[in-house]
Write a protein that holds these residues in place. Structure first.
Motif, PDB file in Angstrom:
ATOM      1  N   LEU A 158     -41.711 114.933 -17.377  1.00 44.46           N
ATOM      2  CA  LEU A 158     -40.723 114.685 -18.436  1.00 44.46           C
ATOM      3  C   LEU A 158     -40.959 113.367 -19.168  1.00 44.46           C
ATOM      4  O   LEU A 158     -40.258 113.053 -20.135  1.00 44.46           O
ATOM      5  CB  LEU A 158     -39.311 114.687 -17.837  1.00 44.46           C
ATOM      6  N   GLY A 159     -41.928 112.588 -18.684  1.00 44.14           N
ATOM      7  CA  GLY A 159     -42.248 111.325 -19.349  1.00 44.14           C
ATOM      8  C   GLY A 159     -41.226 110.237 -19.108  1.00 44.14           C
ATOM      9  O   GLY A 159     -41.022 109.364 -19.958  1.00 44.14           O
ATOM     10  N   VAL A 160     -40.542 110.271 -17.950  1.00 47.14           N
ATOM     11  CA  VAL A 160     -39.577 109.212 -17.602  1.00 47.14           C
ATOM     12  C   VAL A 160     -40.064 108.510 -16.346  1.00 47.14           C
ATOM     13  O   VAL A 160     -41.005 108.950 -15.685  1.00 47.14           O
ATOM     14  CB  VAL A 160     -38.157 109.785 -17.374  1.00 47.14           C
ATOM     15  N   ASN A 161     -39.424 107.388 -16.018  1.00 47.36           N
ATOM     16  CA  ASN A 161     -39.788 106.654 -14.809  1.00 47.36           C
ATOM     17  C   ASN A 161     -39.630 107.576 -13.592  1.00 47.36           C
ATOM     18  O   ASN A 161     -38.583 108.193 -13.413  1.00 47.36           O
ATOM     19  CB  ASN A 161     -38.874 105.433 -14.667  1.00 47.36           C
ATOM     20  N   PRO A 162     -40.666 107.670 -12.740  1.00 45.42           N
ATOM     21  CA  PRO A 162     -40.560 108.552 -11.565  1.00 45.42           C
ATOM     22  C   PRO A 162     -39.373 108.232 -10.675  1.00 45.42           C
ATOM     23  O   PRO A 162     -38.807 109.130 -10.046  1.00 45.42           O
ATOM     24  CB  PRO A 162     -41.883 108.286 -10.823  1.00 45.42           C
ATOM     25  N   LEU A 163     -38.950 106.952 -10.630  1.00 50.76           N
ATOM     26  CA  LEU A 163     -37.795 106.603  -9.795  1.00 50.76           C
ATOM     27  C   LEU A 163     -36.529 107.288 -10.295  1.00 50.76           C
ATOM     28  O   LEU A 163     -35.674 107.690  -9.509  1.00 50.76           O
ATOM     29  CB  LEU A 163     -37.607 105.080  -9.790  1.00 50.76           C
ATOM     30  N   ILE A 164     -36.412 107.406 -11.631  1.00 52.75           N
ATOM     31  CA  ILE A 164     -35.254 108.123 -12.190  1.00 52.75           C
ATOM     32  C   ILE A 164     -35.314 109.598 -11.794  1.00 52.75           C
ATOM     33  O   ILE A 164     -34.302 110.219 -11.450  1.00 52.75           O
ATOM     34  CB  ILE A 164     -35.230 107.971 -13.725  1.00 52.75           C
ATOM     35  N   GLY A 165     -36.531 110.150 -11.823  1.00 57.62           N
ATOM     36  CA  GLY A 165     -36.702 111.536 -11.381  1.00 57.62           C
ATOM     37  C   GLY A 165     -36.317 111.715  -9.925  1.00 57.62           C
ATOM     38  O   GLY A 165     -35.684 112.718  -9.554  1.00 57.62           O
ATOM     39  N   SER A 188     -37.734 115.715  -0.811  1.00 58.48           N
ATOM     40  CA  SER A 188     -37.427 116.111  -2.188  1.00 58.48           C
ATOM     41  C   SER A 188     -37.857 115.030  -3.182  1.00 58.48           C
ATOM     42  O   SER A 188     -37.985 115.301  -4.387  1.00 58.48           O
ATOM     43  CB  SER A 188     -35.932 116.387  -2.346  1.00 58.48           C
ATOM     44  N   ALA A 189     -38.093 113.801  -2.694  1.00 65.16           N
ATOM     45  CA  ALA A 189     -38.479 112.714  -3.593  1.00 65.16           C
ATOM     46  C   ALA A 189     -39.801 113.011  -4.301  1.00 65.16           C
ATOM     47  O   ALA A 189     -39.998 112.606  -5.451  1.00 65.16           O
ATOM     48  CB  ALA A 189     -38.583 111.406  -2.812  1.00 65.16           C
ATOM     49  N   LEU A 190     -40.703 113.727  -3.627  1.00 66.57           N
ATOM     50  CA  LEU A 190     -41.988 114.034  -4.265  1.00 66.57           C
ATOM     51  C   LEU A 190     -41.781 114.926  -5.493  1.00 66.57           C
ATOM     52  O   LEU A 190     -42.470 114.758  -6.505  1.00 66.57           O
ATOM     53  CB  LEU A 190     -42.917 114.726  -3.264  1.00 66.57           C
ATOM     54  N   LEU A 191     -40.831 115.858  -5.394  1.00 64.16           N
ATOM     55  CA  LEU A 191     -40.515 116.690  -6.559  1.00 64.16           C
ATOM     56  C   LEU A 191     -39.971 115.820  -7.687  1.00 64.16           C
ATOM     57  O   LEU A 191     -40.294 116.035  -8.865  1.00 64.16           O
ATOM     58  CB  LEU A 191     -39.487 117.754  -6.167  1.00 64.16           C
ATOM     59  N   GLY A 192     -39.173 114.815  -7.349  1.00 69.48           N
ATOM     60  CA  GLY A 192     -38.652 113.892  -8.364  1.00 69.48           C
ATOM     61  C   GLY A 192     -39.760 113.113  -9.048  1.00 69.48           C
ATOM     62  O   GLY A 192     -39.721 112.894 -10.264  1.00 69.48           O
ATOM     63  N   VAL A 193     -40.749 112.684  -8.263  1.00 71.78           N
ATOM     64  CA  VAL A 193     -41.889 111.966  -8.848  1.00 71.78           C
ATOM     65  C   VAL A 193     -42.618 112.868  -9.849  1.00 71.78           C
ATOM     66  O   VAL A 193     -42.933 112.456 -10.982  1.00 71.78           O
ATOM     67  CB  VAL A 193     -42.867 111.521  -7.729  1.00 71.78           C
ATOM     68  N   ALA A 194     -42.882 114.107  -9.440  1.00 70.71           N
ATOM     69  CA  ALA A 194     -43.603 115.037 -10.315  1.00 70.71           C
ATOM     70  C   ALA A 194     -42.814 115.316 -11.597  1.00 70.71           C
ATOM     71  O   ALA A 194     -43.379 115.309 -12.706  1.00 70.71           O
ATOM     72  CB  ALA A 194     -43.864 116.340  -9.568  1.00 70.71           C
ATOM     73  N   LEU A 195     -41.501 115.552 -11.458  1.00 68.77           N
ATOM     74  CA  LEU A 195     -40.685 115.824 -12.643  1.00 68.77           C
ATOM     75  C   LEU A 195     -40.630 114.600 -13.559  1.00 68.77           C
ATOM     76  O   LEU A 195     -40.583 114.731 -14.785  1.00 68.77           O
ATOM     77  CB  LEU A 195     -39.271 116.232 -12.213  1.00 68.77           C
ATOM     78  N   GLY A 196     -40.610 113.407 -12.940  1.00 69.17           N
ATOM     79  CA  GLY A 196     -40.618 112.192 -13.751  1.00 69.17           C
ATOM     80  C   GLY A 196     -41.849 112.114 -14.641  1.00 69.17           C
ATOM     81  O   GLY A 196     -41.759 111.804 -15.835  1.00 69.17           O
ATOM     82  N   PHE A 197     -43.011 112.418 -14.064  1.00 73.16           N
ATOM     83  CA  PHE A 197     -44.246 112.408 -14.859  1.00 73.16           C
ATOM     84  C   PHE A 197     -44.244 113.524 -15.907  1.00 73.16           C
ATOM     85  O   PHE A 197     -44.655 113.327 -17.051  1.00 73.16           O
ATOM     86  CB  PHE A 197     -45.458 112.563 -13.942  1.00 73.16           C
ATOM     87  N   ILE A 237     -47.105 118.707  -9.078  1.00 71.50           N
ATOM     88  CA  ILE A 237     -48.162 117.704  -9.286  1.00 71.50           C
ATOM     89  C   ILE A 237     -49.481 118.380  -9.663  1.00 71.50           C
ATOM     90  O   ILE A 237     -50.279 117.834 -10.437  1.00 71.50           O
ATOM     91  CB  ILE A 237     -48.308 116.843  -8.015  1.00 71.50           C
ATOM     92  N   ALA A 238     -49.709 119.580  -9.134  1.00 75.61           N
ATOM     93  CA  ALA A 238     -50.943 120.301  -9.464  1.00 75.61           C
ATOM     94  C   ALA A 238     -51.007 120.644 -10.949  1.00 75.61           C
ATOM     95  O   ALA A 238     -52.103 120.835 -11.501  1.00 75.61           O
ATOM     96  CB  ALA A 238     -51.032 121.570  -8.629  1.00 75.61           C
ATOM     97  N   PHE A 239     -49.843 120.713 -11.620  1.00 77.73           N
ATOM     98  CA  PHE A 239     -49.831 121.012 -13.060  1.00 77.73           C
ATOM     99  C   PHE A 239     -50.143 119.779 -13.918  1.00 77.73           C
ATOM    100  O   PHE A 239     -50.347 119.896 -15.120  1.00 77.73           O
ATOM    101  CB  PHE A 239     -48.462 121.570 -13.477  1.00 77.73           C
ATOM    102  N   LEU A 240     -50.167 118.602 -13.299  1.00 72.76           N
ATOM    103  CA  LEU A 240     -50.445 117.375 -14.052  1.00 72.76           C
ATOM    104  C   LEU A 240     -51.952 117.199 -14.197  1.00 72.76           C
ATOM    105  O   LEU A 240     -52.546 116.269 -13.647  1.00 72.76           O
ATOM    106  CB  LEU A 240     -49.820 116.172 -13.334  1.00 72.76           C
TER     107      LEU A 240
END
Length: 262
Positions: free
Chosen positions: A52-59, A41-50, A101-104
């Motif tokens: 939403l424009g926040v640090n991926p670790l927070i995501g 699930s961490a990969l989803l957090g990384v993608a959401l972080g990017f 990530i494909a949407f980035l």
């Protein structure tokens, strides 16, 4: 020694210190698949972080916490077996992360670095995050240590004695989520669980008490980090997988050491 090597060493040792005690609980409670689910699930957090424009670790922390809460909720309903729920959440969250990530389109993401780690690129801010998050996780674990041990030994008895079993289980999940977020850059999303499980499994044969096993697991984890990092530097190998291979070699070596019957 170069600064980037010292940072990598400090980061790896910091994660190993925290992963030892937490990994011991993962081994005792047979929750390896749960660790894999959180890691995926961490990969989803990384993608959401990017996104939403926040640090991926927070995501990553946010998604792991949400997944832990969802897992506890689904387990309460008992509509499906735990391994089935974990399988659904694990593969769904990993796929959602890849789709997100494909949407980035305007941002290039080094997917390989997130999946398999890049310990040699650890920065000073990463170190601050690792030691701050690691200290918080270790402090939380120390506060819960005795009650978590009681729940691990006999959950029904702990419930009869009035312990908040569900709350303790959720707290433990959140601690693992925090460590996964901190360790992501060291060994990567796909290999994080290995750093939790393998040193603890190697330490189990040589430990007479839970506390000794937790401490020895941290020592074995640090040894694996040192071995993997040296291998990576000497033979130009990927850092994260080298650490996991070193941990596996350590486990195999530990199995060959005779231990007196206890």
């Amino acid at each position: 020694m170069d600064d980037f090597v010292l940072r990598a060493l400090a980061a790896g040792c910091g994660i190993a210190l925290v992963a030892g005690p937490l990994g011991s609980f993962v081994v005792w409670r047979r929750m390896a698949y749960f660790g894999d689910t959180l890691a995926h699930s961490a990969l989803l957090g990384v993608a959401l972080g990017f996104l939403l424009g926040v640090n991926p670790l927070i995501g990553v922390v946010g998604v792991c916490v949400a997944l832990a809460l969802a897992l506890v909720g689904l387990q309460r309903r008992r509509a499906l077996a735990s391994d089935t729920v974990l399988g659904i959440l694990s593969h769904s969250s990993l796929s959602l992360g890849l789709v997100a990530i494909a949407f980035l389109e305007t941002l290039r993401v080094d997917l390989v670095a997130y999946l398999f780690g890049d310990i040699l690129s650890v920065t000073a801010s990463d170190l601050a995050w690792i030691y701050t998050g690691g200290a918080a996780a270790l402090g939380g674990l120390l506060l819960l240590w005795r009650r978590l041990l009681a729940v691990t030994v006999d959950e029904d008895l702990a419930r009869v004695e009035g312990m908040p079993v569900e709350a303790l289980r959720l707290a433990f999940m959140l601690l693992i989520a925090l460590v996964i977020a901190a360790a992501m850059k060291i060994v990567g999303i796909l290999l994080i669980t290995s750093l939790l499980i393998i040193p603890a499994a190697a330490a189990r044969r040589f430990s007479r008490t839970p506390e000794a096993m937790a401490a020895l697991a941290s020592v074995f984890g640090i040894a694996a980090v040192l071995g993997g990092l040296l291998s990576s530097l000497n033979w130009d190998l990927p850092g994260g997988p080298s650490i996991v291979v070193a941990a596996a070699a350590l486990f195999l070596a530990s199995m060959m050491v005779p231990v007196a019957n206890r």
